[in-house]
Design an enzyme around this catalytic site. Structure first.
Site, PDB file in Angstrom:
ATOM      1  N   LYS A 103      41.732 146.408  39.970  1.00 42.28           N
ATOM      2  CA  LYS A 103      40.911 146.227  41.030  1.00 42.28           C
ATOM      3  C   LYS A 103      39.954 145.090  40.901  1.00 42.28           C
ATOM      4  O   LYS A 103      39.771 144.313  41.823  1.00 42.28           O
ATOM      5  CB  LYS A 103      39.779 147.605  40.972  1.00 42.28           C
ATOM      6  CG  LYS A 103      40.589 148.999  41.398  1.00 42.28           C
ATOM      7  CD  LYS A 103      39.491 150.007  41.328  1.00 42.28           C
ATOM      8  CE  LYS A 103      39.199 150.362  39.675  1.00 42.28           C
ATOM      9  NZ  LYS A 103      40.006 150.974  39.033  1.00 42.28           N
TER      10      LYS A 103
ATOM     11  N   ARG B 298      33.834 156.592  44.074  1.00 37.50           N
ATOM     12  CA  ARG B 298      34.966 157.059  42.986  1.00 37.50           C
ATOM     13  C   ARG B 298      34.659 158.365  42.812  1.00 37.50           C
ATOM     14  O   ARG B 298      35.563 159.345  42.274  1.00 37.50           O
ATOM     15  CB  ARG B 298      34.389 156.489  41.656  1.00 37.50           C
ATOM     16  CG  ARG B 298      35.464 156.366  40.624  1.00 37.50           C
ATOM     17  CD  ARG B 298      34.794 155.789  39.394  1.00 37.50           C
ATOM     18  NE  ARG B 298      34.594 154.291  39.563  1.00 37.50           N
ATOM     19  CZ  ARG B 298      35.192 153.500  38.413  1.00 37.50           C
ATOM     20  NH1 ARG B 298      35.620 154.012  37.415  1.00 37.50           N
ATOM     21  NH2 ARG B 298      34.926 152.266  39.009  1.00 37.50           N
TER      22      ARG B 298
ATOM     23  N   ARG C 116      43.929 144.273  27.394  1.00 39.72           N
ATOM     24  CA  ARG C 116      42.616 143.688  27.941  1.00 39.72           C
ATOM     25  C   ARG C 116      41.875 142.746  27.237  1.00 39.72           C
ATOM     26  O   ARG C 116      41.521 143.652  26.292  1.00 39.72           O
ATOM     27  CB  ARG C 116      42.105 144.520  29.038  1.00 39.72           C
ATOM     28  CG  ARG C 116      40.820 143.694  29.558  1.00 39.72           C
ATOM     29  CD  ARG C 116      40.270 144.347  30.844  1.00 39.72           C
ATOM     30  NE  ARG C 116      39.847 145.800  30.774  1.00 39.72           N
ATOM     31  CZ  ARG C 116      39.432 146.675  31.616  1.00 39.72           C
ATOM     32  NH1 ARG C 116      39.451 146.028  32.900  1.00 39.72           N
ATOM     33  NH2 ARG C 116      39.379 147.810  31.629  1.00 39.72           N
TER      34      ARG C 116
ATOM     35  N   ARG D 268      36.704 145.748  25.617  1.00 39.51           N
ATOM     36  CA  ARG D 268      35.913 146.553  26.328  1.00 39.51           C
ATOM     37  C   ARG D 268      35.518 147.707  25.220  1.00 39.51           C
ATOM     38  O   ARG D 268      36.721 148.315  24.931  1.00 39.51           O
ATOM     39  CB  ARG D 268      35.998 146.851  27.579  1.00 39.51           C
ATOM     40  CG  ARG D 268      35.199 146.155  28.426  1.00 39.51           C
ATOM     41  CD  ARG D 268      35.838 146.214  29.871  1.00 39.51           C
ATOM     42  NE  ARG D 268      35.662 147.510  30.513  1.00 39.51           N
ATOM     43  CZ  ARG D 268      35.861 147.898  31.740  1.00 39.51           C
ATOM     44  NH1 ARG D 268      36.225 146.820  32.670  1.00 39.51           N
ATOM     45  NH2 ARG D 268      36.135 149.190  32.211  1.00 39.51           N
TER      46      ARG D 268
ATOM     47  N   ARG E  90      39.051 158.219  30.407  1.00 34.10           N
ATOM     48  CA  ARG E  90      38.827 157.780  31.710  1.00 34.10           C
ATOM     49  C   ARG E  90      40.090 158.012  32.741  1.00 34.10           C
ATOM     50  O   ARG E  90      39.878 158.361  34.088  1.00 34.10           O
ATOM     51  CB  ARG E  90      38.953 156.250  31.731  1.00 34.10           C
ATOM     52  CG  ARG E  90      37.617 155.649  30.995  1.00 34.10           C
ATOM     53  CD  ARG E  90      37.587 154.356  30.218  1.00 34.10           C
ATOM     54  NE  ARG E  90      37.933 153.279  31.379  1.00 34.10           N
ATOM     55  CZ  ARG E  90      38.583 152.068  31.221  1.00 34.10           C
ATOM     56  NH1 ARG E  90      38.833 151.718  30.193  1.00 34.10           N
ATOM     57  NH2 ARG E  90      38.509 151.116  32.194  1.00 34.10           N
TER      58      ARG E  90
HETATM   59  P1  AP5 Z   1      41.582 145.027  35.881  1.00 32.09           P
HETATM   60  O1  AP5 Z   1      41.834 144.050  37.057  1.00 32.09           O
HETATM   61  O2  AP5 Z   1      40.411 144.685  34.944  1.00 32.09           O
HETATM   62  O3  AP5 Z   1      41.733 146.412  36.200  1.00 32.09           O
HETATM   63  P2  AP5 Z   1      40.752 147.416  36.842  1.00 32.09           P
HETATM   64  O4  AP5 Z   1      41.420 148.515  37.782  1.00 32.09           O
HETATM   65  O5  AP5 Z   1      39.469 146.701  37.382  1.00 32.09           O
HETATM   66  O6  AP5 Z   1      40.174 148.372  35.791  1.00 32.09           O
HETATM   67  P3  AP5 Z   1      38.914 148.594  35.174  1.00 32.09           P
HETATM   68  O7  AP5 Z   1      39.099 149.414  33.699  1.00 32.09           O
HETATM   69  O8  AP5 Z   1      37.731 147.690  35.317  1.00 32.09           O
HETATM   70  O9  AP5 Z   1      38.447 149.854  35.967  1.00 32.09           O
HETATM   71  P4  AP5 Z   1      37.688 150.909  35.923  1.00 32.09           P
HETATM   72  O10 AP5 Z   1      37.631 151.419  37.195  1.00 32.09           O
HETATM   73  O11 AP5 Z   1      38.002 151.874  34.825  1.00 32.09           O
HETATM   74  O12 AP5 Z   1      36.341 150.357  35.195  1.00 32.09           O
HETATM   75  P5  AP5 Z   1      34.813 149.857  35.722  1.00 32.09           P
HETATM   76  O13 AP5 Z   1      34.911 148.672  35.275  1.00 32.09           O
HETATM   77  O14 AP5 Z   1      35.057 149.927  37.340  1.00 32.09           O
HETATM   78  O15 AP5 Z   1      42.943 144.814  34.996  1.00 32.09           O
HETATM   79  C1  AP5 Z   1      43.179 145.438  33.835  1.00 32.09           C
HETATM   80  C2  AP5 Z   1      43.913 144.711  32.633  1.00 32.09           C
HETATM   81  O16 AP5 Z   1      45.258 144.484  33.435  1.00 32.09           O
HETATM   82  C3  AP5 Z   1      43.404 143.309  32.685  1.00 32.09           C
HETATM   83  O17 AP5 Z   1      43.641 142.731  31.357  1.00 32.09           O
HETATM   84  C4  AP5 Z   1      44.381 142.347  33.601  1.00 32.09           C
HETATM   85  O18 AP5 Z   1      44.424 140.903  33.380  1.00 32.09           O
HETATM   86  C5  AP5 Z   1      45.585 143.139  33.561  1.00 32.09           C
HETATM   87  N1  AP5 Z   1      46.129 142.947  35.033  1.00 32.09           N
HETATM   88  C6  AP5 Z   1      45.583 143.049  36.299  1.00 32.09           C
HETATM   89  N2  AP5 Z   1      46.622 143.182  37.151  1.00 32.09           N
HETATM   90  C7  AP5 Z   1      47.960 142.521  36.618  1.00 32.09           C
HETATM   91  C8  AP5 Z   1      49.171 142.561  37.253  1.00 32.09           C
HETATM   92  N3  AP5 Z   1      49.491 142.659  38.561  1.00 32.09           N
HETATM   93  N4  AP5 Z   1      50.262 142.570  36.195  1.00 32.09           N
HETATM   94  C9  AP5 Z   1      49.802 142.456  34.818  1.00 32.09           C
HETATM   95  N5  AP5 Z   1      48.684 142.682  34.468  1.00 32.09           N
HETATM   96  C10 AP5 Z   1      47.534 142.719  35.148  1.00 32.09           C
HETATM   97  O19 AP5 Z   1      33.844 151.000  35.674  1.00 32.09           O
HETATM   98  C11 AP5 Z   1      33.742 151.211  34.053  1.00 32.09           C
HETATM   99  C12 AP5 Z   1      32.833 152.558  34.087  1.00 32.09           C
HETATM  100  O20 AP5 Z   1      31.600 152.484  34.702  1.00 32.09           O
HETATM  101  C13 AP5 Z   1      33.257 153.704  34.469  1.00 32.09           C
HETATM  102  O21 AP5 Z   1      34.175 154.462  33.519  1.00 32.09           O
HETATM  103  C14 AP5 Z   1      32.330 154.660  34.936  1.00 32.09           C
HETATM  104  O22 AP5 Z   1      31.518 155.375  33.745  1.00 32.09           O
HETATM  105  C15 AP5 Z   1      31.176 153.549  35.265  1.00 32.09           C
HETATM  106  N6  AP5 Z   1      31.168 153.423  36.778  1.00 32.09           N
HETATM  107  C16 AP5 Z   1      31.664 152.262  37.352  1.00 32.09           C
HETATM  108  N7  AP5 Z   1      31.719 152.684  38.767  1.00 32.09           N
HETATM  109  C17 AP5 Z   1      31.400 153.847  38.933  1.00 32.09           C
HETATM  110  C18 AP5 Z   1      31.184 154.823  40.030  1.00 32.09           C
HETATM  111  N8  AP5 Z   1      31.301 154.320  41.583  1.00 32.09           N
HETATM  112  N9  AP5 Z   1      30.784 156.073  39.865  1.00 32.09           N
HETATM  113  C19 AP5 Z   1      30.505 156.613  38.549  1.00 32.09           C
HETATM  114  N10 AP5 Z   1      30.490 155.678  37.790  1.00 32.09           N
HETATM  115  C20 AP5 Z   1      31.043 154.545  37.584  1.00 32.09           C
END
Ligand code: AP5
Ligand code: ZN
Length: 222
Positions: A13, A87, A126, A159, A170
């Protein structure tokens, strides 16, 4: 056109939102990044959110919804991509009300589909820049110099929530709370499923293609 990107942790994402900002000049609104910035700034919001994030569970709906509402008001008329929000079904319902209030159309819901084993590999490999937040991956997107950010020279770190035990929580949280959004958006005709496997640029081209098709469809139907 506005979109929301959803999918399991590690689906890409953040990577895809960053490409949309670059290619389509859209504004990215990432709830994860907003919380991480708040943690860095040591605000009350950040300190509260950290307790949940470090465990791999969701921040309470009311907190997230209030934060998103504030950010959406700042956006004006710029197209946006929601990264990581909604989410839960409750957040999705709140988003509908917010969009109504702001007189925006409901964004297209793009689901990034990636198998479990790949998610674990992406999250464990990552690395993020401590300074500017740029994301790398030890094999698929390594930095030029080991442990150093290409963009700003800052240190690359893992992270806290990318440790194996938190990743497991997660993924479980995703299954229980976020996966039901697929059925929710399918029911209201807003769901688009995109294959998240392959080079980041290939995935991005697929997203742009579904957006283009949806736009044509809307034009056709008036
Ligand atoms: P990346 O692009 O970083 O993936 P992502 O889907 O953004 O993963 P996140 O871990 O950031 O998502 P998440 O939803 O768990 O965390 P968030 O920060 O939103 O890619 C991941 C890795 O893969 C990278 O190293 C990248 O280089 C690699 N990659 C990407 N695309 C690739 C490809 N095509 N091929 C190869 N490699 C690739 O949320 C964190 C925390 O915040 C949550 O756990 C929760 O506690 C809180 N939170 C956030 N939003 C909410 C909400 N709406 N409601 C409640 N709590 C929330
Ligand atoms: Zn950096």
């Amino acid at each position: 056109m506005n979109i929301l990107l959803f999918g399991p942790p590690g689906a890409g994402k953040g990577t895809q939102s960053a490409l949309m900002v670059e290619r389509l000049s859209m504004k990215q609104l990432s709830t994860g990044d907003l919380f991480r910035n708040a943690i860095k700034a040591q605000t009350k919001l950040g300190l509260d959110a950290k307790q949940y994030m470090d465990k791999g569970v969701l921040v309470p709906d009311a907190v997230v919804i209030a934060m998103v509402e504030e950010e959406l008001h700042k956006l004006g008329k710029q197209s946006f991509v929601l990264d990581g929000f909604p989410r839960t079904v409750l957040q999705a319902e709140a988003l509908e009300k917010l969009m109504d209030k702001l007189k925006f159309k409901l964004p297209l819901a793009v689901f990034l589909e990636v198998p479990y084993a790949t998610l674990v590999d992406r999250l464990s490999g990552r690395r993020v820049c401590k300074n500017c937040g740029e994301t790398f991956h030890v094999t698929s997107k390594p930095s030029r110099k080991n442990g150093v950010c290409d963009k700003c020279g800052g240190d690359l770190v893992q992270r806290v929530d990318d440790s194996a035990d938190v990743v497991k929580t997660r993924l479980e949280t995703y299954e229980k709370s976020t996966k039901p959004l697929k059925a929710y958006y399918e029911k209201i005709g807003k769901l688009m499923i995109v294959d998240g496997i392959g080079e980041a640029n290939e995935v991005s081209a697929r997203i742009e293609e579904v957006m283009r098709k949806k736009n044509l469809d809307l034009e056709f139907r008036g």
